[in-house]
Write a protein that holds these residues in place. Structure first.
Motif, PDB file in Angstrom:
ATOM      1  N   PHE B 177      54.592  80.552  41.314  1.00 49.60           N
ATOM      2  CA  PHE B 177      54.913  79.525  41.201  1.00 49.60           C
ATOM      3  C   PHE B 177      56.375  80.088  41.102  1.00 49.60           C
ATOM      4  O   PHE B 177      56.650  79.159  41.249  1.00 49.60           O
ATOM      5  CB  PHE B 177      53.597  79.138  41.147  1.00 49.60           C
ATOM      6  N   PRO B 274      54.738  90.944  30.600  1.00 51.82           N
ATOM      7  CA  PRO B 274      53.784  89.747  30.908  1.00 51.82           C
ATOM      8  C   PRO B 274      53.424  89.541  32.437  1.00 51.82           C
ATOM      9  O   PRO B 274      53.819  89.522  33.140  1.00 51.82           O
ATOM     10  CB  PRO B 274      54.469  88.556  29.994  1.00 51.82           C
ATOM     11  N   VAL B 275      51.948  89.580  32.238  1.00 57.00           N
ATOM     12  CA  VAL B 275      51.330  89.224  33.422  1.00 57.00           C
ATOM     13  C   VAL B 275      50.487  87.925  33.175  1.00 57.00           C
ATOM     14  O   VAL B 275      49.388  87.645  31.748  1.00 57.00           O
ATOM     15  CB  VAL B 275      49.951  90.312  33.595  1.00 57.00           C
ATOM     16  N   ARG B 276      50.436  86.784  34.210  1.00 61.71           N
ATOM     17  CA  ARG B 276      49.677  86.298  33.712  1.00 61.71           C
ATOM     18  C   ARG B 276      47.794  86.330  34.457  1.00 61.71           C
ATOM     19  O   ARG B 276      48.148  86.421  35.300  1.00 61.71           O
ATOM     20  CB  ARG B 276      50.628  85.061  34.809  1.00 61.71           C
ATOM     21  N   ARG B 277      47.140  85.978  33.745  1.00 62.33           N
ATOM     22  CA  ARG B 277      46.177  85.917  34.164  1.00 62.33           C
ATOM     23  C   ARG B 277      45.253  85.205  34.964  1.00 62.33           C
ATOM     24  O   ARG B 277      45.471  83.938  35.363  1.00 62.33           O
ATOM     25  CB  ARG B 277      45.213  85.820  32.496  1.00 62.33           C
ATOM     26  N   LEU B 279      46.119  84.913  38.033  1.00 57.58           N
ATOM     27  CA  LEU B 279      47.360  84.107  38.893  1.00 57.58           C
ATOM     28  C   LEU B 279      47.522  85.345  39.843  1.00 57.58           C
ATOM     29  O   LEU B 279      47.867  85.263  40.756  1.00 57.58           O
ATOM     30  CB  LEU B 279      48.040  83.327  38.064  1.00 57.58           C
TER      31      LEU B 279
ATOM     32  N   MET C  85      46.441  80.917  34.015  1.00 58.91           N
ATOM     33  CA  MET C  85      47.739  80.770  33.163  1.00 58.91           C
ATOM     34  C   MET C  85      48.556  80.262  34.444  1.00 58.91           C
ATOM     35  O   MET C  85      50.141  81.311  34.817  1.00 58.91           O
ATOM     36  CB  MET C  85      48.180  82.243  32.408  1.00 58.91           C
ATOM     37  N   ASN C  86      48.938  79.578  34.792  1.00 56.14           N
ATOM     38  CA  ASN C  86      49.716  78.740  35.983  1.00 56.14           C
ATOM     39  C   ASN C  86      50.098  77.421  35.288  1.00 56.14           C
ATOM     40  O   ASN C  86      51.089  76.602  35.774  1.00 56.14           O
ATOM     41  CB  ASN C  86      49.189  78.095  36.895  1.00 56.14           C
ATOM     42  N   GLY C  87      50.781  77.561  33.909  1.00 59.79           N
ATOM     43  CA  GLY C  87      51.808  77.134  33.318  1.00 59.79           C
ATOM     44  C   GLY C  87      52.883  77.256  32.491  1.00 59.79           C
ATOM     45  O   GLY C  87      53.833  78.204  33.623  1.00 59.79           O
ATOM     46  N   ASP C  88      52.899  76.261  30.711  1.00 64.50           N
ATOM     47  CA  ASP C  88      53.823  76.942  30.403  1.00 64.50           C
ATOM     48  C   ASP C  88      53.596  78.417  29.876  1.00 64.50           C
ATOM     49  O   ASP C  88      55.025  79.412  29.123  1.00 64.50           O
ATOM     50  CB  ASP C  88      54.880  76.164  29.804  1.00 64.50           C
ATOM     51  N   LYS C  89      53.320  78.884  29.775  1.00 64.08           N
ATOM     52  CA  LYS C  89      53.053  79.960  28.652  1.00 64.08           C
ATOM     53  C   LYS C  89      53.154  81.649  29.554  1.00 64.08           C
ATOM     54  O   LYS C  89      52.091  81.707  30.307  1.00 64.08           O
ATOM     55  CB  LYS C  89      51.387  80.393  27.790  1.00 64.08           C
ATOM     56  N   ALA C  90      53.564  82.564  29.924  1.00 64.24           N
ATOM     57  CA  ALA C  90      53.759  83.660  30.271  1.00 64.24           C
ATOM     58  C   ALA C  90      52.609  84.857  29.974  1.00 64.24           C
ATOM     59  O   ALA C  90      52.702  86.077  30.774  1.00 64.24           O
ATOM     60  CB  ALA C  90      55.103  83.976  30.478  1.00 64.24           C
TER      61      ALA C  90
END
Lengths: 315, 315, 315
Positions: B177, B274-277, B279, C85-90
């Motif tokens: 996003f 880093p990877v966003r799990r 997403l 993980m679509n918030g502020d934690k990368a």
């Protein structure tokens, strides 16, 4: 040397400069001296040169270095005695200094003037509290009224670049829109007062430095007159001492230009950095061969190293 | 090696990867090489892997390390020439780079794309200014358009995990996003273009990378088609190059799932982190034996170490 | 020792304290032990003593130290499993811990209680996730419910200052306006429960610690009664465990004063620091010879060093 808070801690400033110049030729010769010794670098304010050059100096001497941005990494420190600590300061300097003194053989501290209360700033509360409570030697990384590691580097630089036994050195104010401390200007004046130089200070009226720092300097309110025949032009902005912390003028006529540099005796341009280009000094001056600001900054390593060496020798 | 800013600084990338693989077997063999040498790590942006792996690599080589978060620890840096510095930037990169070059034998810099002005980002102003003014070798810790230490680690990883002489490597876009730089994707493409691989790039339309980075890669807009028979799936999100810095879609159909991984030749899953799990990629994929993201991150040490070794050897 | 997360990781606490006291006499004797070993110190929260004493301890053992303020230097870490993980934690702790484990031989973590959800805090999610995923030994630099490096330093201090084989040790609550974790009080209670002391805990009603930490301590709600004949007064504020995270009272009658200290057997005043003067304890007490807070803080080095030595020995 027990501490390095001001010029008063140095028994023989000229010998110190000569030792720094020697040490520069062989930076790692004293690497055994700092073995198993730790220096803590505490920053209450931003730093580039001081942060890196002091680390480098300590590492050249074989020391371990611990760097701490006090307000970001740790707790806000209360400096006043007797208060009920129910505000935003979680720890008193009495404890903080004494505890850090348990972990470090030398503590170096940067804490700028707040420029609100002249008495408070000129009492040098922060660095003096550290000296009082740490139980180990204290090094000044710029305090409210002085920046002696800078002044020592400036003296090294002047010794290296001077072309006559007694050069003319001019400390000139330059314009800035922010309220800045007097520390660098104070300290430079203090050292120049004991140096073999003709020392002139020039600034707009109202910007006179504290008498104890100006000393025997010749004060000239006409910048062009001051520049005539100068061997070194040392530029700095500071806020008013009299009308404490105020920006009385931003008069751009005080900016250092090539035109003014031509009044000098092929004078060298010095500045402690950071410097705002085209506000305090033109690109043309900074990019000219007359500017020695980079080797001047380089000398911050030898300034710090000779001080740490002296302190380590006395531990 | 004089600098490590992009692939162009490497004379023989394959030999470099082989040297890294050798060095991994004996990490401390070159500890004398970095003695009395100092590296400055300058971060204009956040970092975990790059920060720690480069420190570790330098320490393995016996170097001293000084880490600085430029904006927090020091002063905001002006990058443009000729400006009147009356804003929030207190120091010009001309001085900052040259001064840090006085204190460090190598300077490593992280400065992300701002994603506002494509020309500015693709001119690589920050890292090039450091190269121009520092007077010492510069290492890229991710610049506006490239992240070569990551790409080198990726090549090491591919060499270690490949099961055939010429594997099929797929770089796939995945949804996010936020507007993210193209640097990792650019750099990976640049390196894959000179590697012994069949290289395919897949992403939604509008996300084409700059032609100079895509090179001879096969570009496929159908992700499932691209995945077929792949030996390595390299996942990354990036914002649009064409519609610069824009997030054109967050289509969750592009997330990497086990279902898609089954189309591959038991392909290995890679990501720079880093990877966003859940997403960009499901837990199932990341926690499967096909994921090699942790050893890939581990290889960042050897990537940095071989580069620093090469640079130190040339000092 | 494999990890140092709580007392349960220590096979023989008394032998550990004796070893620390020995090691204090010869701090650099084990400098070869940490050669080419790296410790990563990760801070999710502020730290002064823990930051510096653990660095110092590691350096005394010849280790390399990498310090990271996780939220400032790196990326926000997601601790929960299975989330999108679509918030502020990368980054997820699964990757972060495993990656840092690639670069460090030991990882030390500070992550305070959030004081919102008692179950979450008392599950010790952060430090346990690091233990689960890092693949290297984990050291607790204060977690949600415990601060064992502090407790170990406290035991060293009590052993050094006790004047009888079985001293009376009082843990007393003191007032504070902020909601603070129970970690230090919990941990101190846990260690005192296995120590040769008469252990008394005193606090206003509603401030009872969790039963698993109070153990067999005598709990007294009358502070003056508790102080009678005490050899050590250990002061700390904590928020309510029962009414979780709440400040139920700020009653100034619970502040430690000289008047109360006179009830003790010339008792020593201890506090983990930072301490708010004249809120939790008067200047008079802190500045009296009965206060041993500075040597107590000094013992943090030996506490950390003996733990790291034990862990290094097992690598």
């Amino acid at each position: 040397m027990k501490n390095f808070i001001s010029l008063a801690d140095v028994s023989d400033p000229k010998a110190l400069v000569q030792e720094a110049i020697q040490l520069k030729k062989n930076p790692f010769a004293d690497k055994a001296l700092g073995k198993n010794k730790t220096i803590g670098l505490l920053f209450f304010n931003s730093s580039l040169r001081t942060r890196l050059s002091t680390q480098k100096a300590a590492q050249n001497l074989g020391m371990e270095v611990m760097v701490m941005n006090v307000n970001q990494d740790s707790w806000g420190l209360e400096m006043m005695d007797g208060v009920v600590m129910n505000g935003d300061k979680a720890e008193h300097v009495k404890e903080a200094a004494a505890v850090i003194g348990q972990y470090c053989d030398i503590i170096a501290v940067r804490s700028f003037a707040e420029l609100k209360d002249r008495n408070a700033d000129y009492q040098e509360i922060v660095i003096n509290k550290f000296k009082q409570y740490a139980g180990v030697p204290i090094v000044n990384l710029e305090s409210a009224t002085r920046h002696p590691l800078q002044s020592l580097a400036d003296c090294i630089t002047i010794e290296e670049y001077k072309t006559k036994p007694r050069p003319k050195v001019v400390l000139t104010w330059a314009p800035h829109f922010k309220s800045l401390p007097q520390a660098v200007a104070n300290s430079f004046s203090e050292w120049m007062n004991v140096w073999d130089v003709d020392f002139v200070v020039t600034h707009p009226e109202g910007y006179d430095l504290a008498p104890e720092f100006v000393g025997n300097a010749q004060v000239v309110y006409n910048q062009r007159e001051a520049f005539e025949g100068a061997d070194f032009i040392y530029t700095k902005n500071w806020s008013s001492y009299k009308d404490y912390g105020k920006v009385l003028t931003q008069n751009p006529d005080w900016m250092i230009t090539m035109d003014k540099m031509r009044l000098t005796n092929n004078g060298k341009f010095m500045h402690c950095l950071p410097v705002r280009r085209n506000l305090k000094v033109t690109d043309e001056v900074l990019d000219s061969p007359q500017s020695i600001v980079i080797p001047q900054a380089g000398n911050r390593v030898w300034s710090a190293q000779v001080v740490l060496k002296q302190i380590l020798s006395g531990l």
